[in-house]
Each structure stands twice: as C-alpha cells, then as structure tokens.
Scaffold this motif. Structure first.
Motif, mmCIF file in Angstrom:
data_model
loop_
_atom_site.group_PDB
_atom_site.id
_atom_site.type_symbol
_atom_site.label_atom_id
_atom_site.label_comp_id
_atom_site.label_asym_id
_atom_site.label_seq_id
_atom_site.Cartn_x
_atom_site.Cartn_y
_atom_site.Cartn_z
ATOM 1 N N ARG A 107 60.698 33.697 -21.147
ATOM 2 C CA ARG A 107 60.934 32.812 -20.012
ATOM 3 C C ARG A 107 60.334 33.337 -18.714
ATOM 4 N N HIS A 108 60.499 34.628 -18.453
ATOM 5 C CA HIS A 108 59.969 35.201 -17.208
ATOM 6 C C HIS A 108 58.449 35.093 -17.169
ATOM 7 N N ASP A 109 57.773 35.403 -18.283
ATOM 8 C CA ASP A 109 56.313 35.329 -18.330
ATOM 9 C C ASP A 109 55.837 33.889 -18.136
ATOM 10 N N LEU A 110 56.545 32.942 -18.750
ATOM 11 C CA LEU A 110 56.163 31.536 -18.600
ATOM 12 C C LEU A 110 56.335 31.080 -17.158
ATOM 13 N N ASP A 111 57.411 31.496 -16.506
ATOM 14 C CA ASP A 111 57.615 31.139 -15.099
ATOM 15 C C ASP A 111 56.473 31.662 -14.230
ATOM 16 N N GLU A 112 56.075 32.916 -14.459
ATOM 17 C CA GLU A 112 54.993 33.499 -13.664
ATOM 18 C C GLU A 112 53.670 32.784 -13.922
ATOM 19 N N LEU A 113 53.416 32.446 -15.181
ATOM 20 C CA LEU A 113 52.185 31.729 -15.519
ATOM 21 C C LEU A 113 52.181 30.337 -14.896
ATOM 22 N N TYR A 114 53.309 29.661 -14.940
ATOM 23 C CA TYR A 114 53.428 28.322 -14.358
ATOM 24 C C TYR A 114 53.111 28.358 -12.860
ATOM 25 N N THR A 115 53.692 29.323 -12.183
ATOM 26 C CA THR A 115 53.448 29.462 -10.746
ATOM 27 C C THR A 115 51.973 29.710 -10.458
ATOM 28 N N ALA A 116 51.339 30.553 -11.279
ATOM 29 C CA ALA A 116 49.918 30.858 -11.080
ATOM 30 C C ALA A 116 49.055 29.610 -11.240
ATOM 31 N N VAL A 117 49.370 28.764 -12.211
ATOM 32 C CA VAL A 117 48.582 27.544 -12.430
ATOM 33 C C VAL A 117 48.716 26.600 -11.237
ATOM 34 N N ILE A 118 49.928 26.422 -10.742
ATOM 35 C CA ILE A 118 50.116 25.547 -9.580
ATOM 36 C C ILE A 118 49.342 26.085 -8.373
ATOM 37 N N ARG A 119 49.465 27.387 -8.116
ATOM 38 C CA ARG A 119 48.786 27.997 -6.962
ATOM 39 C C ARG A 119 47.276 27.860 -7.068
ATOM 40 N N GLU A 120 46.714 28.253 -8.200
ATOM 41 C CA GLU A 120 45.263 28.215 -8.351
ATOM 42 C C GLU A 120 44.755 26.777 -8.472
ATOM 43 N N GLY A 121 45.552 25.911 -9.111
ATOM 44 C CA GLY A 121 45.143 24.516 -9.239
ATOM 45 C C GLY A 121 44.996 23.831 -7.899
ATOM 46 N N MET A 122 45.898 24.090 -6.973
ATOM 47 C CA MET A 122 45.800 23.479 -5.648
ATOM 48 C C MET A 122 44.560 23.952 -4.909
ATOM 49 N N ARG A 123 44.074 25.132 -5.232
ATOM 50 C CA ARG A 123 42.853 25.632 -4.604
ATOM 51 C C ARG A 123 41.602 25.029 -5.232
ATOM 52 N N SER A 124 41.672 24.690 -6.499
ATOM 53 C CA SER A 124 40.497 24.166 -7.204
ATOM 54 C C SER A 124 40.394 22.651 -7.142
ATOM 55 N N GLU A 125 41.530 21.976 -7.217
ATOM 56 C CA GLU A 125 41.646 20.519 -7.216
ATOM 57 C C GLU A 125 41.381 19.878 -8.577
ATOM 58 N N ILE A 126 40.643 20.540 -9.485
ATOM 59 C CA ILE A 126 40.497 20.043 -10.853
ATOM 60 C C ILE A 126 41.083 21.090 -11.791
ATOM 61 N N VAL A 127 42.012 20.654 -12.648
ATOM 62 C CA VAL A 127 42.692 21.555 -13.570
ATOM 63 C C VAL A 127 42.555 21.011 -14.986
ATOM 64 N N ILE A 128 42.130 21.876 -15.904
ATOM 65 C CA ILE A 128 42.115 21.539 -17.323
ATOM 66 C C ILE A 128 43.325 22.195 -17.970
ATOM 67 N N LEU A 129 44.125 21.392 -18.656
ATOM 68 C CA LEU A 129 45.240 21.924 -19.429
ATOM 69 C C LEU A 129 44.787 22.050 -20.875
ATOM 70 N N SER A 130 44.636 23.279 -21.351
ATOM 71 C CA SER A 130 44.179 23.511 -22.722
ATOM 72 C C SER A 130 45.329 24.024 -23.572
ATOM 73 N N GLY A 131 45.133 23.962 -24.885
ATOM 74 C CA GLY A 131 46.205 24.295 -25.806
ATOM 75 C C GLY A 131 46.329 25.780 -26.084
ATOM 76 N N PRO A 132 47.482 26.200 -26.605
ATOM 77 C CA PRO A 132 47.704 27.601 -26.975
ATOM 78 C C PRO A 132 47.135 27.902 -28.351
ATOM 79 N N ALA A 133 47.142 29.173 -28.720
ATOM 80 C CA ALA A 133 46.655 29.567 -30.041
ATOM 81 C C ALA A 133 47.578 29.084 -31.143
ATOM 82 N N ASP A 134 48.852 28.896 -30.824
ATOM 83 C CA ASP A 134 49.834 28.503 -31.831
ATOM 84 C C ASP A 134 50.886 27.628 -31.163
ATOM 85 N N ASP A 135 51.428 26.659 -31.912
ATOM 86 C CA ASP A 135 52.392 25.724 -31.340
ATOM 87 C C ASP A 135 53.634 26.411 -30.796
ATOM 88 N N ASP A 136 53.978 27.575 -31.344
ATOM 89 C CA ASP A 136 55.218 28.236 -30.952
ATOM 90 C C ASP A 136 55.074 29.136 -29.733
#
Length: 329
Positions: A107-136
């Motif tokens: 949970r902690h790692d996911l929260d940090e990753l989520y925050t990073a995507v929002i921060r960097e996405g607002m700077r880029s304006e175009i964001v690609i959401l890609s899939g993980p290596a595994d569904d789990d």
C-alpha cells in the motif's frame, strides 16, 4: 519536464538468447508495455518520464537500461522481487526458460507511485497508462482513480489496456483508447465485420473514451471520434516480430499529439511506427526518418456508417441536446 509521462508500474528485465553465425548471443533489455512505448517515443524525438517501481537486482539493472535509452526515471524503490524473464530464441521462436512476475505492490509503495504519476503528469499534460507485468501487481481500480484524477488536472489520458484495467480506466474517463480486435473478442465481440467492430467502438465511447482506435491484425485500423469513423491502412512490410507493434502505434499517436495533432491525424504516424516495428526484432525500435517516410504511404478513408451496416447512434452530447429540445417544446 518531459513531453509525456508513462505510468509503468512494473517494468520487466528481459534476457534473450539468440543465435548468430552458430554462436550464442545474449541480449539484456528493459521490457514491458510502458517501456516499449517509451522507447518508440524517444526514437521519435519525444521526451519521456516513466513513473514505475523497481525491486531487487532486476530493478537496479532496469534503471540503468532505461536511462541509457534517454528515459527519465521516477522510481519507487522497494524490497522484494521485480519482474524478469529469460527467453531462448535460437530456433526463431520465443521459448520461455524462466519467468517471475514480481511481488505485488504494498500500500505505501502504491501511494508513493500514485502521487508521482499525478505530479509528473501535470507537468507533461499527456499521460499514458500502461499495464503491469502481472494482474496481481496492483488493483485494477488504480486505473479508474488515475484517469479520474488526471483529466481534471488538465492531463490528456491515453490507454492501451485490457480486461479489468480497461473497464476501470473507462469508468474514470480517457481521451484515447487503443485496443486490438483480439482484446475486443475477449470483451465479447462476436461480429468481426467492420460494422460489428464499429458498434463495439461506439460502446466504448459511451462508457468514457473520447477517441477509440482498434487494430485488426492484417486488416486496416479503425478510429472513431466525434467526426465519425476513419479507416487507416499502413504499408505492408515483411514481419520479423509482430510483438510490440501495438505499443509502437500508441507511441506514434502520442508523438503526433505532442506536436499538436488531433488523434485523427496523429494515427497515421502511429500506423507508420507500428509498421516499422514489425520489421525489427527489437521491440519499440525504429528510425524516425524511415517512419516519417512510411507515414506518407499510410492510406486513410472515411467510413460511412450507413454503408458499413452499423446502427444509427446519437452521441451523449446529442442526447443532451435532444433532451433540451424536448424541455423547450
């Protein structure tokens, strides 16, 4: 600040054994959907920030490989196993020798990753959401939340997803959805005619995608947006490896959008990038000058839905307008 931010939750370390002149060759690369998209974007001269998690020995190597490709890495470093595989391709076919999908995100790692995507996405304006290596690796609902949070923040959201992750992203709302006809079949498509595919594309628009692009193996691509249906025919080239062609297409579309083109125009660059990729063994690779030349050979034509046999539909905006007319009467 980069032109594009890519959410790539768990990039993969890939080790491939090939044969050349009777000798073994071992190739080590970073891989996974987001990596292949990033690699093609860099080939097209677009700057990229990748938001990801990196774990264990595989993560250390992946970071160096990504940075060597000119990709800016914003990584959440974590304990445990990362995603990796070893494949033997000495006989021309890919045979997986060993593979690990990596540990799920805490949970902690996911929260940090989520925050990073929002921060960097607002700077880029175009964001690609890609899939993980595994569904789990992470909950599918992460994609709904990201799409729902990024668009109000002024970001254009592009997805190339399937299954629960696709459903979740649509609920959040996306600007461009790229999907293959194979993935459409997994979503229940039975009529694979142009009319059947276009009807499925309309349903995706009704569920939250502004523009829908469908790749159809050896058949022309289809794009549906507010203007209607466009058929796109890439040049036919000899196939060395078809893997990664869809990711290269997505990257080409995004590259065009970075340069100010709407998806309807940018899709021709995507089609050329995808066509280039199939001629090569390296995924997400190609030459920008050659891709530009191939783009000039991409054919397009408008598909009139009444001729294709699709049922007449009214857009959500059209429905709202009709409702307003009824209120006035």
């Amino acid at each position: 600040m980069s032109d594009v931010t890519i959410f790539a939750p768990s990039p993969t370390l890939t080790v491939t054994v090939e044969s050349a002149g009777g000798d073994d060759q071992i190739h080590i690369h970073a891989g996974g959907q987001g990596v292949w998209q990033a690699r093609m974007l860099r080939r097209l001269g677009i700057s990229v920030t990748m938001c990801c998690t990196l774990a264990g020995e595989a993560g250390e190597v992946i970071r160096h490989l990504l940075e060597d490709d000119g990709i800016r890495v914003v990584a959440i470093e974590r304990q445990g196993r990362g995603s990796a595989y070893v494949q033997d391709r000495r006989d021309g076919e890919r045979v997986t020798v060993g593979e690990e999908s990596g540990d799920p995100l805490e949970r902690h790692d996911l929260d940090e990753l989520y925050t990073a995507v929002i921060r960097e996405g607002m700077r880029s304006e175009i964001v690609i959401l890609s899939g993980p290596a595994d569904d789990d690796v992470l909950p599918a609902d992460t994609y709904r939340r990201l799409a729902a949070d990024l668009r109000p923040a002024g970001c254009t959201v592009v997805v190339d997803l399937a299954g629960e992750r696709l459903d979740a992203s649509l609920e959040g709302g996306v600007d461009v959805l790229k999907i293959s006809d194979e993935e459409l079949r997994e979503h229940g498509l039975q009529d694979e005619s142009v009319a059947g595919v276009v009807d499925a594309m309309h349903r995706f628009r009704e569920r939250g995608a502004r523009t829908v692009i469908v790749t159809r193996a050896g058949d022309p691509l289809l794009l549906l947006d507010d203007e209607g249906v466009l058929e796109i025919t890439p040049p036919k080239l000899e196939v060395a490896d078809s893997r990664g062609a869809g990711d290269s297409l997505t990257a080409g579309v995004v590259a065009g959008m970075v340069r100010g083109e709407p998806p309807r125009a940018a899709v021709t660059l995507g089609a050329a990038a995808g066509a280039m990729n199939v001629t090569r063994h390296g995924l997400g690779t190609g030459d920008a000058e050659t891709i530009a030349g191939l783009r000039e050979r991409v054919g397009t034509r408008t598909v009139h839905e009444e001729d294709a046999g699709t049922s007449a539909r009214v857009s959500p905006d059209g429905l709202a307008a009709l409702a307003g007319q009824e209120d006035d009467s």
